[in-house]
Write a protein that holds these residues in place. Structure first.
Motif, PDB file in Angstrom:
ATOM      1  N   HIS A  46       0.754  -0.913   0.179  1.00  0.00           N
ATOM      2  CA  HIS A  46       0.098  -0.011   0.000  1.00  0.00           C
ATOM      3  C   HIS A  46       0.822   1.155   0.073  1.00  0.00           C
ATOM      4  O   HIS A  46       1.853   1.259   0.620  1.00  0.00           O
ATOM      5  N   TYR A  52       0.773   5.790  -0.682  1.00  0.00           N
ATOM      6  CA  TYR A  52       0.014   7.066  -0.526  1.00  0.00           C
ATOM      7  C   TYR A  52       0.600   8.080  -1.619  1.00  0.00           C
ATOM      8  O   TYR A  52       0.030   8.987  -1.949  1.00  0.00           O
ATOM      9  N   VAL A  74       4.259   2.443   1.860  1.00  0.00           N
ATOM     10  CA  VAL A  74       4.169   2.542   3.326  1.00  0.00           C
ATOM     11  C   VAL A  74       4.409   0.844   3.698  1.00  0.00           C
ATOM     12  O   VAL A  74       5.011   0.578   4.554  1.00  0.00           O
ATOM     13  N   GLY A  82       3.869   2.636   9.345  1.00  0.00           N
ATOM     14  CA  GLY A  82       2.721   2.144   8.538  1.00  0.00           C
ATOM     15  C   GLY A  82       1.633   1.034   9.637  1.00  0.00           C
ATOM     16  O   GLY A  82       1.077   0.280   8.913  1.00  0.00           O
ATOM     17  N   SER A 102      -0.740   1.896  11.439  1.00  0.00           N
ATOM     18  CA  SER A 102      -2.199   2.412  11.275  1.00  0.00           C
ATOM     19  C   SER A 102      -2.630   2.223  10.153  1.00  0.00           C
ATOM     20  O   SER A 102      -3.665   1.528  10.056  1.00  0.00           O
ATOM     21  N   THR A 103      -1.930   2.120   8.969  1.00  0.00           N
ATOM     22  CA  THR A 103      -2.350   1.767   7.694  1.00  0.00           C
ATOM     23  C   THR A 103      -2.598   0.292   7.545  1.00  0.00           C
ATOM     24  O   THR A 103      -3.652  -0.117   6.903  1.00  0.00           O
ATOM     25  N   ASP A 157      -6.031  -0.463   9.074  1.00  0.00           N
ATOM     26  CA  ASP A 157      -6.860   0.190   8.145  1.00  0.00           C
ATOM     27  C   ASP A 157      -7.329  -0.937   7.186  1.00  0.00           C
ATOM     28  O   ASP A 157      -8.537  -1.217   6.743  1.00  0.00           O
ATOM     29  N   ARG A 162      -9.393   0.610   4.297  1.00  0.00           N
ATOM     30  CA  ARG A 162      -8.550   0.812   2.773  1.00  0.00           C
ATOM     31  C   ARG A 162      -8.276  -0.474   2.151  1.00  0.00           C
ATOM     32  O   ARG A 162      -8.422  -1.586   2.898  1.00  0.00           O
TER      33      ARG A 162
END
Length: 212
Positions: free
Chosen positions: A29, A31, A37, A60, A62-63, A66, A72
């Motif tokens: 993933h 951004y 990330v 990364g 929290s990513t 998600d 996400r």
């Protein structure tokens, strides 16, 4: 997946129950076009595991939470439930399994009760009491004559940061989730409440899947 399995999953309106494991398979993933990330990450979470994800700020964490929540979708790779279902093909049903405690919670301009049961169709008094006890909100509410009808104000202006965080935890627990996902849940808590919350979470080990 073959075409038939994909179509069957998309058409299904039943809740995707978590029975065995979650497999993150080669997920990536980003951004931006220049920096990933998460890059080609694979791992497995078995049902009722207690998982801690640690690392420096911006790495990364929290990513990744998600992505597992379905908030996400990975740029590449898949998140597979029970070696069969891609969670992002039925993401709304997948979310029904999850209690999510983010770093910053959305607080309704309403009372404690409505904030805890927010997003649930039916009210269950016993579950509400259990959630309040678990999140250590009980002592705070005992000091308020309104009790669970105490108005928190716009954006929780009548609550401290720690009280708002405990309210968010109570909301997640009220859902009786199969999976509890927490993003720095003790970040706004003092040492006393942090210890009590951690003790409460430790009691859930082996009873539900927890990812922090």
């Amino acid at each position: 997946f073959n075409r038939k399995e994909k179509n069957d999953q998309i058409k299904s309106k039943s809740k995707l129950h978590f029975k065995k494991n979650i497999i993150c398979k080669n997920i990536s993933h980003s951004y931006s076009k220049t920096e990933k990330v998460i890059n080609n990450l694979s791992f497995k979470i078995d049902k009722n595991d207690f998982i801690a994800i640690s690392g420096a700020s911006g790495i990364g964490k929290s990513t990744l939470l998600d992505l597992i929540c379905g908030i996400r979708k990975p740029y590449k790779g898949k998140i597979i439930l029970d070696n069969k279902f891609d969670i992002h093909l039925n993401v709304n049903d997948w979310k029904k399994n999850i209690g999510y405690v983010p770093q910053s919670s959305y607080i309704l301009d309403s009372d404690i009760k409505e904030n805890i049961i927010f997003g649930n169709e039916r009210f269950n008094k016993e579950k509400l009491i259990d959630a309040i006890t678990f999140s250590n909100l009980k002592i705070f509410l005992n000091k308020k004559k309104e009790g669970i009808n105490f108005k928190v104000g716009e954006d929780g202006c009548n609550l401290s940061g720690g009280q708002a965080q405990r309210l968010s935890i109570a909301r997640a627990i009220y859902r009786s989730p199969e999976i509890l996902i927490c993003d720095e849940i003790t970040n706004s808590l003092d040492k006393k409440n942090e210890k009590k919350i951690i003790e409460s979470f430790m009691k859930l080990r082996g009873k539900m899947t927890i990812i922090c």
